[in-house]
Design an enzyme around this catalytic site. Structure first.
Site, mmCIF file in Angstrom:
data_model
loop_
_atom_site.group_PDB
_atom_site.id
_atom_site.type_symbol
_atom_site.label_atom_id
_atom_site.label_comp_id
_atom_site.label_asym_id
_atom_site.label_seq_id
_atom_site.Cartn_x
_atom_site.Cartn_y
_atom_site.Cartn_z
ATOM 1 C CD GLU A 197 -2.787 -1.154 2.462
ATOM 2 O OE1 GLU A 197 -4.009 -1.289 2.304
ATOM 3 O OE2 GLU A 197 -2.243 -1.057 3.568
HETATM 4 C C1 TNX Z 1 -4.646 -3.838 4.744
HETATM 5 S S1 TNX Z 1 -2.911 -6.171 4.560
HETATM 6 C C2 TNX Z 1 -3.356 -3.658 5.234
HETATM 7 C C3 TNX Z 1 -3.155 -3.316 6.651
HETATM 8 C C4 TNX Z 1 -4.451 -3.061 7.357
HETATM 9 C C5 TNX Z 1 -5.474 -4.086 6.952
HETATM 10 C C6 TNX Z 1 -6.759 -3.921 7.696
HETATM 11 C C7 TNX Z 1 -1.921 -5.201 4.236
HETATM 12 C C8 TNX Z 1 -0.762 -5.746 3.628
HETATM 13 N N1 TNX Z 1 -2.218 -3.941 4.514
HETATM 14 O O1 TNX Z 1 -2.304 -2.212 6.761
HETATM 15 O O2 TNX Z 1 -4.217 -3.119 8.732
HETATM 16 O O3 TNX Z 1 -5.708 -3.992 5.576
HETATM 17 O O4 TNX Z 1 -7.636 -4.975 7.405
#
Ligand code: TNX
Length: 491
Positions: free
Chosen positions: A298
């Site tokens: 992300e």
């Molecule tokens: C996505 S999973 C994220 C996390 C969040 C999560 C909440 C991932 C690799 N990144 O930073 O905590 O969703 O469900």
């Protein structure tokens, strides 16, 4: 038959015999000195079983009249260290395995056979896991959970024969591990968490001594800790503590919110390379296990070329420190040969995953719609998130196939499965356990038991008997609508 044999994960074969064995008092014996046999007491005592002989150097006491039912542990060569045979006979128990980890798995299976009357059914179990990477990802960055809670999470992982506890140690909201080369990281960002500050009286990070102790506690239970330092996004705790990572040199404010994707590093900042190498080098040096996870998820404010350069910097730093890198699926376009990629988000083009697999990366499957136990187990549940668009109930956690998760990916490229608990909304130890239970046992069965032997109706019946152990351990659990739990005491 499954009610009498409430085993999770379900073994390769279960051959019922006649009768039961009294296990109110057991004597653990072995011809080999076994380091972990004190665990026999830890595992069985909560169920009311009295264990003797389980010192660190258990040896066969042939000829002496044993003061209880004999549980004999036998090491015998075999192909898979994790395989075991468990024989409960009318006159005693034998666990046979090629290695200590298999013997412990056998003892964990025995524990699941102990009924309320402290008897076990006569049975012959033969067993071995499907996937080697059977994991739990636990976010201690959003909300801080210290060594005492982490040890209880190790116990739960071990009870379901998981081998990996992946700790998400850093994020925008906090930094949870001492880093000798950059002490400000823990000193400053150890204090912060989702919604504000860690509670008074808590340090908010693992010192290196605590980290070592935790890893040793886990290793004694054959659980490997995989630390994650999330880069190059999810880095606000880093830039809050280390302003030099910013182009303007000014530290960012602390962040206690829920949004993701805004924070980042800069490849052309001269401070970035040394910082990444020093931090990952320090964490790798403090890690007893084989892996260091570098995140990579992300990064919504980075363009792809700069993102790939930053991820390559992190992957190379881990390799240079002698560890195998792990990264989230977004890292697939980087140089991931020999790395482990953790898959979580189905809403993307899978082409980079095929290239990564061809280059020698392997995948751990944590598809959010099945493996994210931070998602609400039912609509309206007071804690948890719901961004995946539906509740992730017990059935969702159980009914999926890791090798079909990325359609077209070769089955050999699947290293295993990891459940994941993110903690933006998870604040207490009871929150933690009530999100893990009963879904982690379902995910553990997905990781251990071949698809051909998995059966939802059987699982939802078997898992019910486990609530007695969860209560005995003091682990909170959610009364999922998908299973017919015994009525709550007093309800
Ligand atoms: C996505 S999973 C994220 C996390 C969040 C999560 C909440 C991932 C690799 N990144 O930073 O905590 O969703 O469900």
């Amino acid at each position: 038959m499954t009610a009498a044999f409430p085993l999770v994960p379900w073994p390769t074969t279960v051959e019922p015999g006649e009768g039961t064995l009294d296990v109110a008092r057991v004597v653990v014996v072995s011809d080999h000195p076994l380091r972990w046999t004190p665990l026999a007491t830890e595992l069985l005592a909560p169920l009311g079983v009295e264990v003797t002989g389980a010192g660190p150097q258990v040896l066969a006491k042939r000829g002496k009249a044993p003061a209880g039912t004999v549980v004999e542990l036998v090491l015998e060569p075999g192909a898979d260290d994790e395989s075991y045979a468990l024989d409960v006979r009318p006159d005693g128990v034998t666990v046979t395995a090629p290695a200590e980890v298999g013997l412990l798995h056998g003892l964990r299976t025995l524990r699941q056979l102990v009924g309320p009357e402290r008897t076990a059914p006569v049975v012959a179990v033969r067993d071995a896991p499907r996937f080697a990477w059977r994991g739990l990802t636990f976010d201690v960055a959003r909300h801080w959970f210290g060594p005492a809670v982490l040890r209880r999470v190790v116990d739960l992982a071990g009870a379901y024969k998981l081998r990996v506890l992946h700790l998400h140690l850093t994020d925008d909201q906090g930094w949870r591990i001492e880093v000798p080369s950059r002490p400000a990281l823990a000193d400053v960002s150890g204090r912060t968490q989702s919604g504000g500050l860690v509670p008074d009286g808590e340090r908010g990070y693992l010192t290196l001594d605590e980290y070592r102790d935790l890893q040793e506690y886990a290793a004694a239970r054959f659980v490997e800790i995989v630390p994650e330092i999330d880069l190059p996004g999810h880095t606000n705790a880093a830039t809050h503590a280390c302003g030099e990572l910013r182009p303007d040199g000014v530290p960012t404010p602390a962040y206690g919110g829920m949004e993701v994707g805004f924070s980042r590093l800069w490849i052309d900042n001269p401070a970035t390379g040394p910082w990444v190498r020093d931090v990952l080098g320090d964490v790798a040096a403090a890690t007893l296990g084989r892996y260091v996870h570098v995140g990579g998820d992300e990064c919504h404010t980075l363009d792809e070329p700069e993102y790939v350069q930053l991820v390559d910097l992190a992957l190379d730093a881990v390799r240079a420190a002698g560890k195998t890198p792990v990264a989230w699926q977004e890292a697939a376009p980087a140089d991931v040969a020999g790395a482990i990629l953790q898959y979580w988000d189905p809403r993307v083009d899978p082409a980079p995953f095929f290239k990564a697999a061809a280059a020698g990366a392997r995948f751990v499957m944590s598809p959010a719609s099945h493996a994210y136990v931070d998602q609400k187990p039912e609509a309206g549940h007071p804690i948890g998130q719901d961004w995946i668009g539906h509740d992730v109930d017990l059935h969702d956690s159980y009914e999926w196939e890791p090798t079909a998760t990325i359609p077209g990916l070769p089955a050999e490229a699947v290293a295993g499965v990891s459940a994941a608990l993110w903690t933006e909304t998870i604040e207490t130890v009871d929150h933690v356990f009530s999100m893990l239970l009963p879904r982690v046992p379902a995910l553990a069965e997905v990781a251990w038991t071949p698809a051909s032997s998995r059966d939802w109706q059987s699982f939802r019946t078997r898992v019910v008997a486990h609530a007695r152990t969860w209560d005995a351990e003091g682990w909170a659990w959610h009364r999922s609508k998908d299973a017919a739990w015994a009525p709550a005491v007093g309800a």
